[in-house]
Design a protein around this motif. Structure first.
Motif, mmCIF file in Angstrom:
data_model
loop_
_atom_site.group_PDB
_atom_site.id
_atom_site.type_symbol
_atom_site.label_atom_id
_atom_site.label_comp_id
_atom_site.label_asym_id
_atom_site.label_seq_id
_atom_site.Cartn_x
_atom_site.Cartn_y
_atom_site.Cartn_z
ATOM 1 N N GLY A 269 1.014 -1.131 -0.089
ATOM 2 C CA GLY A 269 0.057 -0.039 -0.096
ATOM 3 C C GLY A 269 0.765 1.189 0.082
ATOM 4 N N PRO A 270 0.277 2.309 0.269
ATOM 5 C CA PRO A 270 1.212 3.544 0.098
ATOM 6 C C PRO A 270 2.305 3.729 1.026
ATOM 7 C CG PRO A 270 -1.270 3.997 0.241
ATOM 8 C CD PRO A 270 -1.367 2.615 0.376
ATOM 9 N N GLU A 271 1.995 3.081 2.157
ATOM 10 C CA GLU A 271 3.067 3.172 3.266
ATOM 11 C C GLU A 271 4.611 2.442 2.998
ATOM 12 O OE1 GLU A 271 2.058 1.885 7.196
ATOM 13 O OE2 GLU A 271 4.212 2.164 7.918
ATOM 14 N N LEU A 272 3.932 1.252 2.278
ATOM 15 C CA LEU A 272 4.977 0.471 1.904
ATOM 16 C C LEU A 272 5.957 0.983 0.717
ATOM 17 C CD1 LEU A 272 6.308 -2.636 2.684
ATOM 18 C CD2 LEU A 272 5.243 -3.446 0.775
ATOM 19 N N ARG A 273 5.112 1.651 -0.383
ATOM 20 C CA ARG A 273 5.638 2.074 -1.467
ATOM 21 C C ARG A 273 6.617 3.386 -1.188
ATOM 22 N NH1 ARG A 273 4.906 -1.147 -5.866
ATOM 23 N NH2 ARG A 273 3.435 -2.893 -5.089
ATOM 24 N N ALA A 274 5.898 4.047 0.081
ATOM 25 C CA ALA A 274 6.983 5.195 0.315
ATOM 26 C C ALA A 274 8.124 4.925 1.052
ATOM 27 C CB ALA A 274 6.038 6.123 1.228
ATOM 28 N N VAL A 275 8.219 3.768 1.539
ATOM 29 C CA VAL A 275 9.384 3.124 2.006
ATOM 30 C C VAL A 275 10.253 2.668 1.085
ATOM 31 C CG1 VAL A 275 10.425 1.295 3.605
ATOM 32 C CG2 VAL A 275 8.300 2.429 4.352
ATOM 33 N N ARG A 327 11.657 3.090 -10.258
ATOM 34 C CA ARG A 327 10.694 2.266 -11.102
ATOM 35 C C ARG A 327 10.866 0.804 -11.362
ATOM 36 N NH1 ARG A 327 12.592 4.721 -15.850
ATOM 37 N NH2 ARG A 327 13.669 2.748 -16.226
ATOM 38 N N GLU A 328 12.276 0.593 -11.281
ATOM 39 C CA GLU A 328 12.333 -1.101 -11.278
ATOM 40 C C GLU A 328 12.171 -1.626 -10.081
ATOM 41 O OE1 GLU A 328 12.989 -2.394 -14.171
ATOM 42 O OE2 GLU A 328 13.152 -0.455 -15.414
ATOM 43 N N ALA A 329 12.472 -0.996 -8.931
ATOM 44 C CA ALA A 329 12.264 -1.543 -7.600
ATOM 45 C C ALA A 329 10.683 -1.836 -7.459
ATOM 46 C CB ALA A 329 12.762 -0.641 -6.534
ATOM 47 N N ALA A 330 9.931 -1.206 -7.801
ATOM 48 C CA ALA A 330 8.387 -1.121 -7.705
ATOM 49 C C ALA A 330 7.841 -2.156 -8.545
ATOM 50 C CB ALA A 330 7.877 0.299 -7.975
ATOM 51 N N ARG A 331 8.580 -2.048 -9.795
ATOM 52 C CA ARG A 331 8.061 -3.170 -10.677
ATOM 53 C C ARG A 331 8.147 -4.687 -10.186
ATOM 54 N NH1 ARG A 331 10.250 -2.506 -16.655
ATOM 55 N NH2 ARG A 331 9.172 -0.380 -16.745
ATOM 56 N N LEU A 332 9.471 -4.928 -9.397
ATOM 57 C CA LEU A 332 9.952 -5.963 -8.959
ATOM 58 C C LEU A 332 9.129 -6.530 -7.822
ATOM 59 C CD1 LEU A 332 13.913 -5.640 -8.883
ATOM 60 C CD2 LEU A 332 12.385 -7.204 -10.380
ATOM 61 N N LEU A 333 8.720 -5.074 -7.033
ATOM 62 C CA LEU A 333 7.518 -5.484 -5.923
ATOM 63 C C LEU A 333 6.365 -5.999 -6.365
ATOM 64 C CD1 LEU A 333 7.614 -5.372 -2.569
ATOM 65 C CD2 LEU A 333 6.855 -2.918 -2.941
ATOM 66 N N GLU A 335 5.677 -7.621 -8.906
ATOM 67 C CA GLU A 335 5.872 -9.283 -9.298
ATOM 68 C C GLU A 335 5.812 -10.049 -8.046
ATOM 69 O OE1 GLU A 335 9.464 -9.707 -11.587
ATOM 70 O OE2 GLU A 335 8.884 -8.225 -13.166
ATOM 71 N N PHE A 336 5.972 -9.671 -6.759
ATOM 72 C CA PHE A 336 5.714 -10.621 -5.595
ATOM 73 C C PHE A 336 4.598 -10.816 -5.343
ATOM 74 C CE2 PHE A 336 10.228 -9.082 -4.171
ATOM 75 C CZ PHE A 336 10.775 -10.097 -4.217
ATOM 76 N N ARG A 337 3.656 -10.088 -5.849
ATOM 77 C CA ARG A 337 2.254 -10.031 -5.410
ATOM 78 C C ARG A 337 1.917 -10.602 -3.949
ATOM 79 N NH1 ARG A 337 -0.252 -10.238 -10.329
ATOM 80 N NH2 ARG A 337 1.265 -10.926 -11.997
ATOM 81 N N LEU A 338 2.313 -9.529 -3.214
ATOM 82 C CA LEU A 338 2.502 -9.847 -1.965
ATOM 83 C C LEU A 338 1.040 -10.491 -1.270
ATOM 84 C CD1 LEU A 338 4.330 -6.773 -0.478
ATOM 85 C CD2 LEU A 338 5.258 -9.064 -0.988
ATOM 86 N N ARG A 339 1.155 -11.553 -0.610
ATOM 87 C CA ARG A 339 -0.082 -12.117 0.063
ATOM 88 C C ARG A 339 -0.196 -11.521 1.390
ATOM 89 N NH1 ARG A 339 2.692 -17.242 0.722
ATOM 90 N NH2 ARG A 339 4.595 -16.215 0.117
ATOM 91 N N ARG A 340 0.964 -11.277 2.245
ATOM 92 C CA ARG A 340 0.901 -10.864 3.563
ATOM 93 C C ARG A 340 1.644 -9.694 3.734
ATOM 94 N NH1 ARG A 340 3.918 -15.792 5.994
ATOM 95 N NH2 ARG A 340 4.427 -16.283 3.883
#
Ligand SMILES: [Mg+2]
Length: 390
Positions: A269-275, A327-333, A335-340
């Motif tokens: 979410g926004p918090e994780l993306r800001a980190v 940009r690349e880090a966000a794309r990789l994140l 790809e994980f499709r975080l479940r938790r």
């Protein structure tokens, strides 16, 4: 601080050589547990006409199978062995984890190959009870990170450390303090001396020089008559255990990264993306500070139960600007499709090269990052940030 109990001395320097055991084969067994304990040949399928053996498991070596042997010869020697083609991308991924561990031991890590390195541990001795603990700790941390074993040699210089790591393979640990160098070296055949190939060995043997002890005892002029003055001096210095070559870190194998462990687990979410943006900006800032460009971005995640994963992408063009990193880090994140929710998030840049090796000076996004850096340098830290970090 336990330097008082260190016990043995390596002289001026403490040099470590580490070499993973049958590295490609070990990684294959890790990924295919059904291969464990069986003769395994990495290099090509059994019907490969032109393939050669890249790595043979220790079980396969019992049949006489060796690196660089044609696959067809290996099939003859051990028809029931398992034959698999190499998966370099996978080995490189595991190698990166090994080097990440090595770099926590010393800033002076010199990679020799995908699974082999020298470390200059001089000055870090007081962190360990003794040399054996240092070696065991290195092996333990690598095993913890990869589930793989390697062999370690610890000695006063590169030449002896490399011989030592080879002495008790696999899973070996051989320590040669300065006082033991003579006993360690003198019985060895001349081929053990770095730079002595089959031709030079034959010349030395033609004058009755078979062992390192013989090289020591002969006058330099006699050795020079058969191998020339330069090689004679080099070989005799090694025979006396003298090797001043420094450990030279290869910047391309290093990575610059930053990770953070959350006090409370954070869902995507926004918090994780800001980190993520802050981590990427921090890495970019350090790349520019070091004057290097990177080729690969890696994102590392850890779930609350410590399950840890990484994903990497290597770009065609070197970069060091925050925008590309984010940009690349966000794309990789993605790809994980975080479940938790996550316990930890990290961003790494690797495949580093010096600015002089790239033709990218003056790219627009670099100038943007450079302007921010200049302002921040004046303010004494990363004070001015981009909106996405907030
Ligand atoms: Mg190896």
């Amino acid at each position: 601080m336990r330097s008082r109990t260190w016990g043995v001395s390596f002289g001026k320097r403490t040099i470590v050589h580490i070499d993973m055991d049958a590295f490609f084969a070990q990684v294959e067994v890790l990924d295919h547990p059904e291969y464990r304990g069986k003769p395994l040949v990495v290099g090509g399928r059994r019907d490969s006409r032109r393939g050669v053996v890249s790595t043979a498991s220790y079980e396969a070596r019992k049949y006489g199978i060796r690196s660089a042997m044609p696959i067809q010869r290996a099939v003859q020697l051990c028809p029931h062995a398992i034959f698999v083609p190499p998966r370099m991308a996978r080995y490189e991924e595991v190698s990166r984890r090994i080097f990440e561990v090595l770099e926590t031991f010393s800033p002076l890590v010199e990679p020799l190959s995908i699974d082999e390195a020298f470390l200059d541990m001089t000055g870090t001795e007081h962190f360990y009870e003794d040399a054996r603990h240092m070696g065991l700790e290195l092996k333990r941390r690598i095993f913890e990170a990869t589930s793989l074993t390697g062999s370690v040699g610890i000695a006063p210089n590169k030449f002896i450390a490399k011989l030592a790591s080879d002495r008790e393979k696999p899973d070996g640990l051989v320590i040669v303090p300065a006082a033991d160098v003579d006993a360690f070296l003198t019985p060895l055949p001349v081929e053990a001396l770095w730079g002595v190939g089959p031709k030079t060995a034959a010349r030395l043997k033609s004058i009755g020089v078979h062992t390192v002890r013989d090289v020591r005892e002969r006058p330099l002029s006699q050795l020079a008559q058969v191998v020339g003055p330069r090689l004679a001096a080099h070989v005799q210095a090694l025979a006396f255990g003298r090797d001043e070559r420094p450990v030279e870190p290869d910047i391309e194998a290093k990575s610059i990264g930053r990770e953070t462990t959350f006090e409370e687990d954070v869902p995507d979410g926004p918090e994780l993306r800001a980190v993520l943006a802050r981590l990427a900006a921090n890495v970019g800032w350090r790349l520019r500070k070091e004057g290097v460009f990177a080729r690969t971005v890696t994102v590392k995640i850890r779930y609350p139960d410590f399950e840890t994963h990484t994903k990497s992408r290597t770009l065609a063009e070197p970069f060091r600007d925050d925008d590309t990193l984010y940009r690349e880090a966000a794309r990789l994140l993605d790809e994980f499709r975080l479940r938790r929710p996550l316990r930890l998030l990290g961003v790494y840049a690797s495949g580093l090269q010096h600015a002089a090796q790239t033709s990218l000076f003056g790219k627009r996004e670099d100038r943007l990052s450079d302007v921010l850096d200049a302002i921040n340098a004046k303010l004494g830290g990363r004070v001015v940030r981009r909106g996405r970090e907030l």
